[in-house]
Scaffold this active site. Structure first.
Site, mmCIF file in Angstrom:
data_model
loop_
_atom_site.group_PDB
_atom_site.id
_atom_site.type_symbol
_atom_site.label_atom_id
_atom_site.label_comp_id
_atom_site.label_asym_id
_atom_site.label_seq_id
_atom_site.Cartn_x
_atom_site.Cartn_y
_atom_site.Cartn_z
ATOM 1 N N HIS A 289 0.800 -1.233 0.000
ATOM 2 C CA HIS A 289 0.000 0.000 0.000
ATOM 3 C C HIS A 289 0.825 1.271 0.000
ATOM 4 O O HIS A 289 0.257 2.361 0.056
ATOM 5 C CB HIS A 289 -0.920 0.053 1.223
ATOM 6 C CG HIS A 289 -2.003 -0.968 1.230
ATOM 7 N ND1 HIS A 289 -3.272 -0.706 0.759
ATOM 8 C CD2 HIS A 289 -2.015 -2.258 1.625
ATOM 9 C CE1 HIS A 289 -4.020 -1.791 0.895
ATOM 10 N NE2 HIS A 289 -3.275 -2.754 1.410
ATOM 11 N N LYS B 38 -8.199 13.878 5.133
ATOM 12 C CA LYS B 38 -7.328 12.695 5.078
ATOM 13 C C LYS B 38 -6.323 12.844 6.209
ATOM 14 O O LYS B 38 -6.256 13.895 6.833
ATOM 15 C CB LYS B 38 -6.612 12.617 3.728
ATOM 16 C CG LYS B 38 -5.985 13.944 3.287
ATOM 17 C CD LYS B 38 -5.317 13.840 1.922
ATOM 18 C CE LYS B 38 -6.271 13.988 0.764
ATOM 19 N NZ LYS B 38 -6.343 12.813 -0.079
ATOM 20 N N ARG B 39 -5.532 11.791 6.471
ATOM 21 C CA ARG B 39 -4.486 11.946 7.483
ATOM 22 C C ARG B 39 -3.581 13.119 7.128
ATOM 23 O O ARG B 39 -3.358 13.410 5.950
ATOM 24 C CB ARG B 39 -3.659 10.649 7.582
ATOM 25 C CG ARG B 39 -4.388 9.497 8.229
ATOM 26 C CD ARG B 39 -4.826 9.836 9.643
ATOM 27 N NE ARG B 39 -3.686 9.935 10.544
ATOM 28 C CZ ARG B 39 -3.251 8.948 11.323
ATOM 29 N NH1 ARG B 39 -3.870 7.784 11.344
ATOM 30 N NH2 ARG B 39 -2.223 9.133 12.113
ATOM 31 N N THR C 157 -8.470 6.788 -1.578
ATOM 32 C CA THR C 157 -9.824 6.254 -1.748
ATOM 33 C C THR C 157 -10.862 7.337 -1.445
ATOM 34 O O THR C 157 -11.986 7.280 -1.939
ATOM 35 C CB THR C 157 -10.060 5.048 -0.815
ATOM 36 O OG1 THR C 157 -9.553 5.357 0.485
ATOM 37 C CG2 THR C 157 -9.383 3.811 -1.345
ATOM 38 N N LYS D 10 -14.669 8.492 -3.199
ATOM 39 C CA LYS D 10 -15.925 8.821 -2.503
ATOM 40 C C LYS D 10 -16.447 10.176 -2.971
ATOM 41 O O LYS D 10 -17.643 10.350 -3.235
ATOM 42 C CB LYS D 10 -15.703 8.826 -0.986
ATOM 43 C CG LYS D 10 -15.355 7.445 -0.437
ATOM 44 C CD LYS D 10 -14.765 7.502 0.972
ATOM 45 C CE LYS D 10 -14.067 6.177 1.292
ATOM 46 N NZ LYS D 10 -13.184 6.244 2.457
HETATM 47 C C1 B0W Z 1 -0.987 2.356 7.412
HETATM 48 C C2 B0W Z 1 -0.534 2.086 8.714
HETATM 49 C C3 B0W Z 1 0.832 1.932 8.958
HETATM 50 C C4 B0W Z 1 1.311 1.653 10.331
HETATM 51 O O1 B0W Z 1 0.494 1.604 11.258
HETATM 52 O O2 B0W Z 1 2.523 1.480 10.492
HETATM 53 C C5 B0W Z 1 1.729 2.022 7.907
HETATM 54 C C6 B0W Z 1 1.273 2.272 6.630
HETATM 55 C C7 B0W Z 1 -0.085 2.453 6.366
HETATM 56 C C8 B0W Z 1 -0.538 2.707 5.014
HETATM 57 N N1 B0W Z 1 -1.702 3.256 4.621
HETATM 58 N N2 B0W Z 1 0.160 2.461 3.944
HETATM 59 N N3 B0W Z 1 -0.559 2.839 2.868
HETATM 60 C C9 B0W Z 1 -1.700 3.316 3.293
HETATM 61 C C10 B0W Z 1 -2.780 3.854 2.405
HETATM 62 O O3 B0W Z 1 -3.542 2.757 1.875
HETATM 63 C C11 B0W Z 1 -4.642 3.177 1.097
HETATM 64 C C12 B0W Z 1 -5.410 1.928 0.673
HETATM 65 O O4 B0W Z 1 -4.686 1.212 -0.266
HETATM 66 C C13 B0W Z 1 -4.190 3.980 -0.084
HETATM 67 O O5 B0W Z 1 -5.331 4.465 -0.767
HETATM 68 C C14 B0W Z 1 -3.323 5.148 0.347
HETATM 69 O O6 B0W Z 1 -2.813 5.817 -0.790
HETATM 70 C C15 B0W Z 1 -2.201 4.664 1.242
HETATM 71 O O7 B0W Z 1 -1.466 5.771 1.726
#
Ligand code: B0W
Length: 833
Positions: A377, A568-569, A676, A680
């Site tokens: 991801h 978003k974050r 994502t 939406k």
């Molecule tokens: C989430 C959590 C952690 C952690 O807790 O360490 C590390 C990495 C992630 C993370 N999240 N990596 N990618 C994502 C997001 O995943 C979504 C779903 O595929 C994507 O749409 C985002 O672009 C991506 O940043």
């Protein structure tokens, strides 16, 4: 069929599944509600502030799910079908009631039942706590997958962790983010069923010993461990009006003995209880995704706990039916790894097959490689997990032995493919050598899997060309793309009922299960009457959001303003800062009297920063300070508003995405794997302003370049720029940019808080700025000017809005799940009678 096909311990089937099904009428629902409220929860009067009303509604609904759940499980057992376990450290479920009623088709009946006793269903919905067992996109994707799999009748079980504390709550105090614990279980979680009968034991620590068995084979034992009990809690996942109910199984950690009796008897009560606490700590809290938190031993414990409990559960089910015959196991099981977080499952399956089920290495490895599939991801280096070998040795010594053995055999394979290429060997090894040797979890996942996928076309391409290039050269057939999606049941049908009704009135409601039918809206895009209806359906959504914002922040927004939204974050690569620079630019123009051609605009930004991510928290503070200046300046009042929406979560997005006009997807090209939220917004008729990053590329392709506001450097341009990037001169040569920076640097937004934004501003001016904010400033501002002009043309804007919805068909997780199923899972749908 074999004699006993039962996932559950022997026992005769009770009447529940044979007798008549519970009626789905308002009468029956009200009767059950009354039963739970009065008899089970012991309440006599209706007080709207209690959680008991909500709980009683859930119990009445859950009864109806229960019958279908049992039937689904029966058919799965009967047909001995291939199934998928979706292993994920995160499931960001949000609220479940509205979705359950929609999928069961009893929303009207429940509403009717409650109105008879003077209650509003909407108020009951609002009583539900948001189940925030995830950080953001990755966790919400897993939740959307579950909805789509149930709707497609695919036998997919979600396996996750039942954190006591989910994603923290965000409060804004003096402009700063303050984190508060999310005690989501305080009033109970009425959807879940505890399954003590399926508890598993997971081991940590200790050491391994080897000996030869009577046939002369090496046997390994993992001894002197600390054992922790994993207790599953099942959550029902209903499909859309198809009678299927799948399962989300969440593991909770508990001490194997309530407390250590020897210690207790010896008088050390405190020590005895401490052991219990240490065990339960494992599932206490969700890690709020911060690079600074990486490497925490507790996190590795969580990962192993999930992997081990879930695999043991699968093997338990397998042996019930097949005994110790594993010849068909790989044909009947698949484990989809949601990023590397559960990747230790590769080694754990080897351990269980070899140590517990007496398979030889080669047989076990063949099964593992035929059952594991890995989804990546992110390309961000700080998110690529590595665990210190030393930590593994302490915590999971037997697993370390196995990883070393996997690596030795893998290195052999690589050196045969590229004799003498030692650089490549070092790059590909599962172990990163150095002063502190580390285990590369992504490499373990790739080596152990038959499929590796990225989450959008561009992202998958970058994986193959860049990050995983060596592996793609070795095993090209393993790599594939699966573009993300979202479920239109939650993200259009449920959260935007007004627009959904308009759409269904025109093109029928087939889109609810076949989103590409939205294409039927395209021919209506120029129809003036339909356009008016479209705007009329969206306006109340904007009013609703404006009211919520007024309540939460005290800022008044007019619903006719252009709603310009980025939620978003908070992360530097997502470039909330770029958005903020544009807000300051608009403020500057209006102040200078150069704002006459600007349409009234409300810029809405929301999102949480990881508690340890100093820069992200600084960005939140800065947004709030700029907002305070803008919103308290009378000359801005009917022109510009800036708000920071506090405590952004799934439920907030359900209110926000139906109300947005403009969707901000402005990450540095190459950094956002997919996104994502972008999908939406599009589905609900917002138009995207975005870079060529992640799924934006596919969104733009689908809707056409004319209906998308493109800006910014491409991936290749960004790469070419590095090394010669000079933000200082970019700022100097752009009068607008210079004014913006001067305003910020002069302390205009932090008069009484000197220097608090220094680091942030410096990051923009730094030639090493990895996010290249300055490089995209000019094209962003120009694209925003085009947005401004387009919004003035009401018919033209409405047309674009309709066309965006119409073109969003591809971004349903129904399509995503069909893709996974066709290329990776190859499941047959559950054949209910
Ligand atoms: C989430 C959590 C952690 C952690 O807790 O360490 C590390 C990495 C992630 C993370 N999240 N990596 N990618 C994502 C997001 O995943 C979504 C779903 O595929 C994507 O749409 C985002 O672009 C991506 O940043």
């Amino acid at each position: 069929m074999s004699a006993k096909k039962d996932m559950e311990p022997a026992g005769s089937e009770i009447e529940l599944l044979q007798g008549p099904a519970l009626p789905m009428t308002a009468d029956a629902i009200l009767q059950d509600f009354t039963h739970y409220f009065g008899r089970m929860l012991g309440r006599r009067t209706i007080q709207t502030q209690t959680p008991f009303l909500y709980q009683s509604v859930v119990f009445a609904v859950r009864d109806r799910l229960m019958e279908r759940w049992g039937k689904t499980r029966n058919v799965l057992q009967r047909d001995d079908q291939r199934r998928v376990c979706y292993l994920s450290l995160e499931f960001l479920m949000g609220r479940l009631l509205r979705n359950a009623l929609l999928n069961l088709d009893i929303e009207k009946e429940t509403d009717e039942a409650l109105s008879r006793i003077g209650l509003q269903l909407e108020d009951i919905y609002d009583r539900e706590y948001d189940a925030g067992l995830g950080n953001g996109g990755l966790g919400r994707l897993a939740a959307c997958f579950l909805d789509s799999c149930a709707t497609l009748a695919l036998p997919v079980t979600g396996y996750g962790i039942r954190y006591q504390y989910g994603m923290f709550h965000q409060r804004i105090e003096d402009g700063y983010q303050v984190e508060e614990p999310d005690v989501w279980l305080r009033a109970g979680f009425p959807w879940e069923i505890e399954r003590l009968d399926f508890a598993q034991t997971v081991h940590f620590g200790g050491r391994t010993v080897a000996h030869k068995d009577d046939k002369g084979r090496m046997q390994y034992e993992w001894i002197d461990t600390h054992a922790v009990l994993a207790i599953p809690f099942d959550v029902p996942i209903p499909g859309y009006r198809n009678e299927v109910v799948n399962t989300l199984r969440l593991w909770s950690a508990s001490a194997t003995n309530e407390f250590d009796l020897t210690e207790f008897n010896a008088g050390s009560y405190v020590d005895a209880v401490a052991a219990k606490n240490a065990a339960e700590n494992i599932t206490m809290v969700l890690y709020p995704n911060a690079a600074t938190e990486n490497g925490q031993e507790l996190r590795l414990r969580q990962q192993y706990f999930l992997a081990s409990a879930s695999l043991q559960d699968t093997l338990r089910i397998w042996t019930l039916d097949h005994g110790e015959d594993f010849s068909e196991f790989a044909a009947k099981n698949c484990f989809q790894l949601n990023d590397t977080h559960p990747a230790v499952a590769v080694a754990e399956l080897m351990r269980l097959l070899i140590d517990r089920h007496n398979l030889g290495w080669d047989d076990a490895w063949e099964i593992t490689q035929r059952t594991m599939a890995y989804t990546n991801h992110t390309l961000l280096p700080e998110a690529l997990e590595q665990w210190p070998v030393a930590m593994f040795r302490n915590l999971l010594p037997r697993l370390l032995d196995i990883i070393y053995e996997i690596n030795a055999r893998f290195i052999q394979e690589v050196s045969q493919a590229w004799p003498g290429d030692t650089d490549r060997l070092a790059r590909m090894s599962l172990i990163a050598e150095g002063s502190e040797p580390m285990i590369r979890m992504a490499h373990l996942a790739i080596v152990g899997s038959y499929s590796v996928n990225g989450v959008a076309a561009l992202h998958s391409e970058l994986l193959v060309k860049g990050l995983f290039r060596d592996f793609a050269e070795l095993w090209p057939q393993k790599f594939n793309n699966k573009t993300n999606g979202v479920t239109q049941r939650r993200w259009l049908a449920a959260c935007n009922p007004g627009l959904a009704a308009l759409i269904s009135a025109r093109i029928g409601d087939g889109w609810v299960t076949e989103l590409t039918e939205l294409a039927g809206l395209a021919p209506l895009a120029d129809d003036a009457e339909f356009q008016a209806q479209w705007r009329a359906a969206r306006l109340p959504n904007k009013e609703r959001l404006a009211q919520k914002i007024a309540k939460k922040t005290g800022v008044a927004i007019d619903a006719t303003m252009l709603f310009d939204v980025q939620v978003k974050r908070i992360h530097e690569y997502k470039r909330q800062l770029l958005n903020l620079l544009h807000a300051v630019h608009l403020y500057d123009r209006i102040r200078r009297g150069d704002g006459d051609d600007l349409v009234p605009r409300a810029i809405i930004i929301g999102g949480k920063a990881a508690p340890g991510y100093v820069m992200a928290k600084g960005i939140i503070k800065c947004i709030n300070n700029v907002a305070r200046v803008i919103n308290s300046d009378p000359s801005m009042s009917d022109k510009l508003r800036l708000v920071f929406y506090p405590d952004y979560n799934v439920t907030a997005m359900e209110l926000i995405c139906p109300a947005a006009d403009l969707s901000e997807q402005i990450s540095t090209a190459g950094k956002e794997a997919s996104g994502t939220g972008n999908m939406k917004f599009m589905m609900n008729g917002a138009i995207t302003i975005g870079t060529l990053d992640g799924a934006n590329v596919e969104i733009r392709e689908a809707v056409g370049a004319d209906n998308f506001f493109l800006f910014g450097n491409t991936v290749d341009e960004i790469e070419a720029l590095r090394g010669q990037y000079d933000p200082g001169s970019i700022i100097e040569n752009d009068v607008d940019f210079k004014r913006v920076m001067t305003l910020i640097e002069s302390g205009h937004f932090n008069r009484f808080e000197p220097h608090i934004f220094d680091d942030m501003v410096r990051s923009i001016r730094e030639p090493s700025d990895a996010w290249m904010t300055a490089a995209d400033f000019r094209s962003f501002v120009d694209a925003q000017a085009a947005v401004n002009d387009a919004y003035k043309d009401v018919a033209g804007w409405t047309r674009m809005s309709i066309l965006n919805s119409a073109a969003s068909g591809r971004f349903s997780t129904d399509r995503t799940m069909r893709d996974y199923n066709r290329d990776i899972w190859r499941l047959d749908p559950i054949a209910l009678d």
